[in-house]
Design a protein around this motif. Structure first.
Motif, short mmCIF file in Angstrom:
data_model
loop_
_atom_site.label_atom_id
_atom_site.label_comp_id
_atom_site.label_asym_id
_atom_site.label_seq_id
_atom_site.Cartn_x
_atom_site.Cartn_y
_atom_site.Cartn_z
N GLY A 93 0.82 -1.21 0.00
CA GLY A 93 0.00 0.00 0.00
C GLY A 93 0.85 1.25 0.00
O GLY A 93 0.58 2.19 -0.75
N ILE A 96 2.49 1.83 -3.39
CA ILE A 96 1.52 2.39 -4.34
C ILE A 96 1.27 3.86 -4.01
O ILE A 96 1.28 4.72 -4.89
CB ILE A 96 0.20 1.60 -4.29
CG1 ILE A 96 0.41 0.19 -4.82
CG2 ILE A 96 -0.89 2.31 -5.08
CD1 ILE A 96 -0.82 -0.70 -4.72
N GLY A 97 1.08 4.16 -2.73
CA GLY A 97 0.77 5.53 -2.33
C GLY A 97 1.90 6.48 -2.67
O GLY A 97 1.68 7.57 -3.21
N ALA A 154 -2.49 2.88 0.97
CA ALA A 154 -2.25 3.60 -0.28
C ALA A 154 -2.83 5.02 -0.21
O ALA A 154 -2.16 5.99 -0.54
CB ALA A 154 -2.86 2.83 -1.45
#
Lengths: 634, 340
Positions: A93, A96-97, A154
């Motif tokens: 996460g 992605i973030g 994320a």
């Protein structure tokens, strides 16, 4: 690190949670070496023994297995799966973030729409669906929980990254030759790491619950393996005749999740910069007052509008006391403009805010002095009376009108509110008055402008609204705190002109706070120069500009570049002002003064009168006969 | 005359809308509109303008933090965009940038050592002993005590932080420094210290400065030449002494008349509430015309070109009706300006 542990330990609940969690983890770690029965060996002869039976401290379950043993092994598995799932979710996460937040644009759109799709399903349903596809089992439950929790990380991390990616130090890193990957790992990651940890600490508990939930439904741990969820599920069937089988794992889940959440909240409070700075502690409506010295002289300035005597304001942060305003005295006469000049940290704004008890408390405390408005000590008044004076007798104009005007209300309505606070008037009357105020501050089209929101106005226009609001109740004194600093020079010229003409029309006095001697010489009748919380020189503007008596004033004037004199190189003052928690004995400027001698560093140096209307805090003030340096003598 | 170090031709940057900026059906905000500018080697060129005039956008284009929508920048004969595409570091080795806010341009979680070492390592490939030696030199160059190197940015005052910002910019041994309001966030006494430092470094290291500021008096003390920007265009450029003696563009005069000087004569404020034009609906012709007291019908027809105001061509102004008289603060009180 130690400070961090201490910070958490100060939070009683978090410390309690931490200790319980630590005990559970310890217990689980030493389980293999404990003299426990095999958790999976069935013994139907001894089934459903109650707690405290021989050899079975917590009794046995429906197949005669030792509950204590199963509980400890099960807790181990639940903890491991919950932590592993959290770490996987945090890793994926956060990656992605960070990537979405840093690159933005199309990358951001693609990644975040994928995340949105994940979030569109109720998460437990999604977890069930994933397990249904992958087949039941502990590992598959782990994947399902991890995937379901990726969006939390994320979205959180992306938000923080977007804020950081546009900071100047990222540009600076790029110009230092760092590539994108390196910027992500060495510049952005250290700054988002606290947020990742906060998110992690607040979700681990949830994840353990979710794993238990899946096992409870028979989708996680498969028999005979024990985990907390499956134990609960098995015990559910005999709730009535053998309640302990379900209660024991239930209690463990409760203890585990509670301790993790308490600790997580503690970690969040310790790491979150907003909470650390005390943004959540509500400031008091009035600055705390703790005056020790009662032997103040009787007011001397009989005809003064406002007379400030020996005002002292401290900030107490932890064990440190920062003396922001140190024994400041001055008087303002009706219709006079007094300038308060100084560099940042000199205490000029805190002085202004102390007048009406507007210094945030905690940490601000007024520790001495008197603020007399027409002879009445404002620091003695009850809060209700002070509120009547704020905005009516004394009004403020702040530096940044964008942050002082409420962004969600029309400027006209904000003016109406300011008027009706102090004057009994119908809304329509007040609105009329608001429009006329806008007209007075030379805003074209005042009716239309009154209907607009602050963000629709330019900086100069907003400052005019700020001035109109200060004028709303015809104050006797306007305190203007750097009202033109944020403005462009052409707009500044207009605002200064406006303040001048309003002062003439309305007859109000002005306390004008600024760092700019150019502005001072345009608008102020008298000026007080502040350094390290004290007034070092006070007198008529022109006299101080022509023949400054204090070495600091002289050097401060000399370091202002003068337009139209390109050859006049401004003269720097070496060194830095003293820290407000370590103000030296004697003259605070001694360290930087070229005329310093031993006597300057001893005792308390008083403000002495050099001329009829001038005072200076210096033991050997610059004399009138001393030749002034070139560039200033004109 | 030698070839300029930096040659800017027709530089344009449009935000939003389409890249094809002359199509009316794709409106974007033109932060920079066709700027032509030369920077000579070894000079300090001051760029003055108020907020929103595009001076920071210009700076970001020059150091490669942004890409122009149109126009070219040549650095010592090489096209800047080509230079960037060939080698990511080529540009950063030649042109460096000093930020306005010294503290926010330093990563709060990095020690000064790491901040200064990055350009040395990535741009100049220094390692080990050589890197350490250079770090020491840099700290000395900007008058910071060597032990400061292992501290974090929040332990520094604004002036010290700006010195670190300058040291970082110098680490890659650039020839041109773009200084974007380097002293605006500092107190006056500290401001003078930093200006002195900049002056000394320029002499010692043979630097060329592009000094951007909204503060005329600061620009005046440090610049050899000044360009005044308004609404995305350069409206006047001249050697410093000439600009202050005889500013030709009415906007330059307004700027000069509005700046307060300690103990100086009263400033002149424009009448009404003069503001920048709406960037989404720019006025036809000269962008200053709506505010200008000398504006006539022809000012609103076409954008005035940057015309020569002096025979030797180093004073140019974009005005059809330039002011010829010399400027002096006290005498400027012509009837149109002295009001109220």
């Amino acid at each position: 690190m130690m400070a961090f542990v201490k910070l958490i330990a100060r939070n009683r609940l978090a410390a309690f949670g931490g200790i319980i969690l630590l005990l559970i983890i310890l217990l689980v770690l030493i389980t293999p070496w404990l003299p426990l029965a095999d958790p999976n060996v069935t013994d139907t002869a001894n089934r459903l023994l109650p707690p405290f039976s021989d050899n079975h401290l917590l009794g046995t379950d429906a197949l005669g297995r030792d509950i204590l043993s199963r509980l400890l092994w099960g807790t181990q598995i639940s903890l491991a799966v919950g932590l592993a799932a959290s770490l996987v979710a945090a890793l994926v996460g956060s990656t992605i973030g960070i990537v979405a937040g840093y690159f933005g644009g199309r990358t951001d759109n693609t990644l975040m729409r994928g995340i949105d799709m994940l979030m569109a399903f109720p998460y437990i349903l999604l977890a069930l669906a994933i397990v249904a596809v992958l087949g039941p089992g502990l590992m598959n439950a782990l994947y399902a929980i991890a995937i379901v929790n990726i969006p939390f990380f994320a979205r959180n991390i992306r938000g923080v990254t977007v804020g950081i990616a546009h900071r100047e130090f990222i540009d600076a890193a790029r110009l230092s030759g760092k590539g994108n990957l390196r910027i992500l790992t060495s510049e952005i990651l250290p700054n988002v790491l606290p947020v990742i940890i906060i998110t992690l600490s607040t979700t681990v508990g949830w994840m353990i619950l979710e794993t238990a939930g899946l096992s409870f439904l028979g989708l996680g741990a498969q028999p005979p393996q024990a985990d907390l969820g499956s134990m609960l599920g098995e015990g559910r069937k005999m709730m009535l005749n053998a309640p302990h089988v379900a209660t024991v794992p239930g209690l463990m889940i409760f203890l585990l999740v509670m301790s993790i959440n308490l600790l997580g909240d503690g970690i969040r409070d310790a790491l979150d910069p907003r909470l650390k700075s005390g943004a959540l502690s509500r400031p008091a409506p009035f600055t705390r007052i703790r005056r020790r010295r009662n032997s103040l002289p009787d007011p001397v300035n009989g005809n003064a509008l406002l007379s400030v005597e020996r005002l002292q304001t401290d900030f107490e942060v932890g064990h440190e006391t920062y003396r922001a305003v140190n024994d400041v005295s001055f008087a303002i006469h009706p219709n006079e403009c007094l300038g308060l000049v100084g560099e940042s940290g000199s205490g000029k704004s805190v002085t202004a805010l102390s007048l009406l008890g507007l210094v945030a408390s905690p940490p601000g405390i007024i520790t001495g002095g008197r603020v007399a408005l027409e002879g009445r000590d404002l620091l003695d008044l009850p809060p209700r009376d002070i509120r009547r004076i704020r905005g009516k007798d004394i009004a403020y104009v702040f530096q940044d009108p964008l942050s002082t005007l409420h962004p969600l209300f029309r400027v006209g309505d904000q003016l109406v509110e300011a008027i009706r606070q102090h004057q009994p008037m119908s809304h329509a009357e007040a609105h009329e008055r608001a429009v006329s105020l806008l007209e007075q501050v030379r805003i074209p089209n005042p009716e239309r402008r009154a209907e607009q929101y602050p963000h629709e106005l330019s900086g100069g226009m907003r400052q005019r609204v700020g001035i109109a609001m200060a004028l709303a109740n015809d104050p006797q004194l306007i305190v203007a705190d750097e009202p033109t600093t944020a403005l462009d020079v052409t707009v500044q010229a207009q605002i200064l002109k406006l303040i001048q003409s309003l002062r003439r029309e309305k007859g109000s006095a002005v306390l004008f706070i600024t760092h700019d001697f150019g502005v001072v010489s345009q608008i102020c009748d008298r000026v007080a120069v502040m350094y390290a919380g004290r007034i070092v020189e006070i007198g008529p503007t022109q006299a101080i500009l022509d023949t400054p008596r204090h070495p600091y004033t002289r050097r401060l004037i000399d370091c202002v570049p003068r337009l139209g004199e390109p050859d006049n190189e401004p003269d720097a003052i070496p060194g830095l002002p003293p820290a407000a928690n370590h103000i030296p004995e004697g003259c605070a400027f001694a360290e930087r003064c070229h005329l310093v001698e031993d006597a300057c560093r001893q005792g308390d140096i008083e403000l002495i009168a050099t001329d009829a209307d001038r005072q200076v805090r210096c033991i050997k003030p610059l004399s009138v006969t001393e030749p002034s340096t070139p560039g200033v003598s004109r | 005359m030698s070839a300029p170090l930096l040659e800017i031709r027709g530089l344009t940057r449009t935000f939003g809308g389409g890249r094809r900026w002359f199509r009316p059906n794709q409106p974007g905000v033109q932060a920079i509109q066709g700027i032509d500018l030369d920077v000579m080697r070894g000079e300090t060129l001051g760029i003055v303008g108020e907020s929103g005039c595009g001076k920071s956008t210009l700076a970001r284009l020059l150091v490669g933090l942004d890409t122009p929508s149109n126009g070219t920048i040549h650095y010592a004969g090489d096209d800047l965009q080509q230079l960037r595409s060939q080698d990511r570091h080529a540009l950063a080795r030649r042109i460096q940038y000093v930020f306005q806010d010294p503290l926010s341009s330093l990563n709060p979680r990095k020690r000064i050592r790491d901040i200064l070492a990055a350009p040395l390592y990535y741009l100049r490939g220094l390692e080990g002993q050589a890197l350490e030696r250079r770090l020491g030199e840099l700290m000395e160059m900007v008058n910071l005590r060597p032990e400061f190197i292992s501290r974090y940015p929040h332990e520094f005052s604004g002036g010290q932080a700006q010195r670190i910002g300058i040291a970082r910019a110098l680490a890659g041994d650039p020839e041109l420094l773009v200084l974007d309001e380097p002293v605006s966030a500092l107190d006056v006494s500290i401001q003078a210290q930093v200006l002195q430092l900049l002056r000394r470094l320029k002499d010692e290291l043979d630097l060329t400065y592009l000094f951007i500021s909204h503060d005329l008096s600061v620009v005046e003390t440090i610049s050899d030449r000044i360009a005044v920007m308004y609404f995305g265009r350069i409206i006047e450029q001249a050697p410093t002494y000439r600009l202050f003696r005889s500013p030709s563009h009415p906007y330059t005069r307004v700027l000069l008349d509005s700046a307060p000087i300690p103990g100086g004569p009263p400033i002149q404020a424009e009448a009404g509430t003069a503001e920048l034009p709406d960037p989404l609906a720019p006025p036809p012709g000269c962008a200053f015309a709506p505010r200008c007291s000398r504006a006539q019908e022809d000012c609103r027809q076409a954008v005035p070109p940057l015309d020569n105001m002096s025979p030797d061509g180093d004073h140019r102004a974009a005005c059809i009706h330039p002011i010829k008289e010399t400027w002096q603060r006290i005498v400027t009180q012509s009837p149109r300006e002295s009001r109220g």
